[in-house]
Write an enzyme that holds these catalytic residues in place. Structure first.
Site, PDB file in Angstrom:
ATOM      1  N   ARG A  69       0.830  -1.206   0.000  1.00 54.87           N
ATOM      2  CA  ARG A  69       0.000   0.000   0.000  1.00 54.87           C
ATOM      3  C   ARG A  69       0.866   1.259   0.000  1.00 54.87           C
ATOM      4  NH1 ARG A  69      -4.078  -0.350   4.401  1.00 54.87           N
ATOM      5  NH2 ARG A  69      -5.435  -1.208   2.781  1.00 54.87           N
ATOM      6  N   HIS A  73       0.764   4.175  -2.901  1.00 56.07           N
ATOM      7  CA  HIS A  73       0.502   5.585  -2.597  1.00 56.07           C
ATOM      8  C   HIS A  73       1.674   6.467  -3.001  1.00 56.07           C
ATOM      9  CE1 HIS A  73      -3.203   5.738   0.097  1.00 56.07           C
ATOM     10  NE2 HIS A  73      -3.120   4.484  -0.281  1.00 56.07           N
ATOM     11  N   GLY A  79       5.100  10.085  -8.830  1.00 56.28           N
ATOM     12  CA  GLY A  79       6.171   9.155  -9.152  1.00 56.28           C
ATOM     13  C   GLY A  79       6.753   8.514  -7.907  1.00 56.28           C
ATOM     14  N   ASP A  81       9.140   8.228  -5.436  1.00 59.85           N
ATOM     15  CA  ASP A  81      10.230   9.066  -4.939  1.00 59.85           C
ATOM     16  C   ASP A  81      10.321   9.094  -3.420  1.00 59.85           C
ATOM     17  OD1 ASP A  81       7.983  10.490  -4.308  1.00 59.85           O
ATOM     18  OD2 ASP A  81       8.503  12.285  -5.450  1.00 59.85           O
ATOM     19  N   SER A  83       8.318  10.145  -1.293  1.00 56.48           N
ATOM     20  CA  SER A  83       7.740  11.336  -0.665  1.00 56.48           C
ATOM     21  C   SER A  83       6.723  10.957   0.401  1.00 56.48           C
ATOM     22  CB  SER A  83       7.094  12.240  -1.720  1.00 56.48           C
ATOM     23  OG  SER A  83       6.075  11.563  -2.435  1.00 56.48           O
ATOM     24  N   ASN A 101      -4.813   9.846   4.484  1.00 59.00           N
ATOM     25  CA  ASN A 101      -3.724   8.943   4.854  1.00 59.00           C
ATOM     26  C   ASN A 101      -3.592   8.705   6.348  1.00 59.00           C
ATOM     27  OD1 ASN A 101      -3.061   8.781   2.164  1.00 59.00           O
ATOM     28  ND2 ASN A 101      -1.382  10.228   2.278  1.00 59.00           N
ATOM     29  N   HIS A 163      -1.463  12.474  -1.718  1.00 58.58           N
ATOM     30  CA  HIS A 163      -1.964  11.143  -2.065  1.00 58.58           C
ATOM     31  C   HIS A 163      -3.337  10.936  -1.444  1.00 58.58           C
ATOM     32  CE1 HIS A 163       1.977   9.626  -3.604  1.00 58.58           C
ATOM     33  NE2 HIS A 163       2.377  10.633  -2.878  1.00 58.58           N
ATOM     34  N   ASP A 215     -11.173  -8.611   1.231  1.00 56.11           N
ATOM     35  CA  ASP A 215     -11.198 -10.000   0.753  1.00 56.11           C
ATOM     36  C   ASP A 215     -11.443 -10.891   1.959  1.00 56.11           C
ATOM     37  OD1 ASP A 215     -10.757 -12.531  -0.154  1.00 56.11           O
ATOM     38  OD2 ASP A 215      -8.764 -12.153  -0.969  1.00 56.11           O
ATOM     39  N   ASP A 223      -4.018 -13.423  -4.046  1.00 54.99           N
ATOM     40  CA  ASP A 223      -4.620 -14.319  -5.030  1.00 54.99           C
ATOM     41  C   ASP A 223      -5.740 -13.573  -5.749  1.00 54.99           C
ATOM     42  OD1 ASP A 223      -6.705 -14.190  -3.231  1.00 54.99           O
ATOM     43  OD2 ASP A 223      -6.476 -16.230  -2.492  1.00 54.99           O
TER      44      ASP A 223
END
Length: 300
Positions: A69, A73, A79, A81, A83, A101, A163, A215, A223
């Site tokens: 995760r 993010h 990109g 990086d 951050s 977040n 994000h 899930d 899976d």
């Protein structure tokens, strides 16, 4: 209900992401990343990251999802990086405490531990962005998912971006189990037994940050069961279920059916997408970026 963190949401997010990423033409000659970037400066980096990631996943299988995760993010906006790993300071507002977040991203200490081990072997050589990217691959394979080669050579950003990817907190799926959305949206209704279990973890009011697994079949295993859940109309999030049930989701519906039927196809698609996502770079970081000594702070 427990607080397992499933690989399911990443599968769906990547499925959406695949539609865009696989259409991006990335030529190896255009990228400053290579498989042997650390061959002479830190040849043990892949082994170190693998060992530390394995220890984290053996200690708690949910750690695999936390690492993946974080990588998702990190890469999704500006990109790969690192951050997303930056802490807030007087001069820099990071991404950890932003509303989307604050209660969803965890696992920073896992990356800290890996970084410390890498620094002890190769001080000042390996970027946090590369460590997170390698760890995401290893976390996936340790959870039963596919393997892919990870090109390296990223630099760490000295700034943070924003994000906003959501997670399955109670506040994100309450309407799915209490509201009229599941009745009027054209989605298959959730089974009463499933709704009862969800309500036990997500009351009509309060408990906004209670987390449940997307899930419920194999919450800690990488899976294709989440796609099979969508075929049954029991996706936890409305947005995920519409990837299969919405009349407008023709393209994504076919992907759900394909991945539900053939896990090998899903694995290959996921691995290809992970490589391409890892190749999404912050061009500015290659000019002003650095190799952080501590993943939480820019170098002084």
């Amino acid at each position: 209900m427990g607080q397992s963190l499933a690989f399911g949401p990443f599968a769906l997010q990547f499925m959406i992401f695949v539609l865009c990423v696989l259409n991006i033409r990335i030529h190896a000659s255009d990228l400053p990343l290579t498989l042997d970037y650390y061959a002479s400066t830190c040849p043990a980096v892949f082994d170190i990251v693998r060992k530390e990631t394995e220890c984290a996943v053996l200690a708690d299988p949910r750690n695999a999802a936390l690492i993946l995760r974080l990588h998702f993010h990190d890469c999704f906006v500006q990109g790969c990086d690192a951050s997303v790993l930056l802490d807030d300071t007087i001069t820099l507002k990071g991404e950890k405490e932003t509303a989307p977040n604050r209660n969803s991203l965890k696992g920073y200490d896992l990356i800290d531990s890996i970084k410390n081990m890498v620094e002890s072997e190769c001080p000042g050589i390996v970027s946090c962005a590369d460590i997170l990217t390698i760890a995401a691959r290893d976390a996936t394979t340790l959870a039963g998912g596919p393997y892919w080669d990870v090109p390296v050579g990223r630099k760490d950003s000295v700034t943070a971006g924003c994000h906003t990817i959501g997670v399955a907190r109670c506040t994100n799926y309450r309407d799915r189990i209490y509201g009229n959305f599941r009745v009027t949206s054209g989605l298959n209704p959730l089974s009463e037994s499933y709704v009862a279990k969800l309500k036990s973890n997500c009351p009509n009011s309060g408990g906004d940050n209670n987390i449940t697994s997307l899930d419920y079949v194999t919450p800690n295993l990488f899976d294709n069961s989440y796609y099979q859940i969508l075929l049954q109309g029991e996706g936890l999030l409305n947005s995920d279920q519409q990837m299969y049930s919405s009349v407008f989701g023709v393209q994504t519906k076919e992907l759900v059916k394909k991945y539900a039927a053939d896990p090998l196809v899903f694995f290959q698609q996921f691995a290809d997408s992970m490589v391409k996502m890892g190749n999404i770079l912050n061009a500015e970081s290659f000019v002003t970026g650095e190799v952080r000594k501590n993943c939480r702070f820019v170098n002084t």
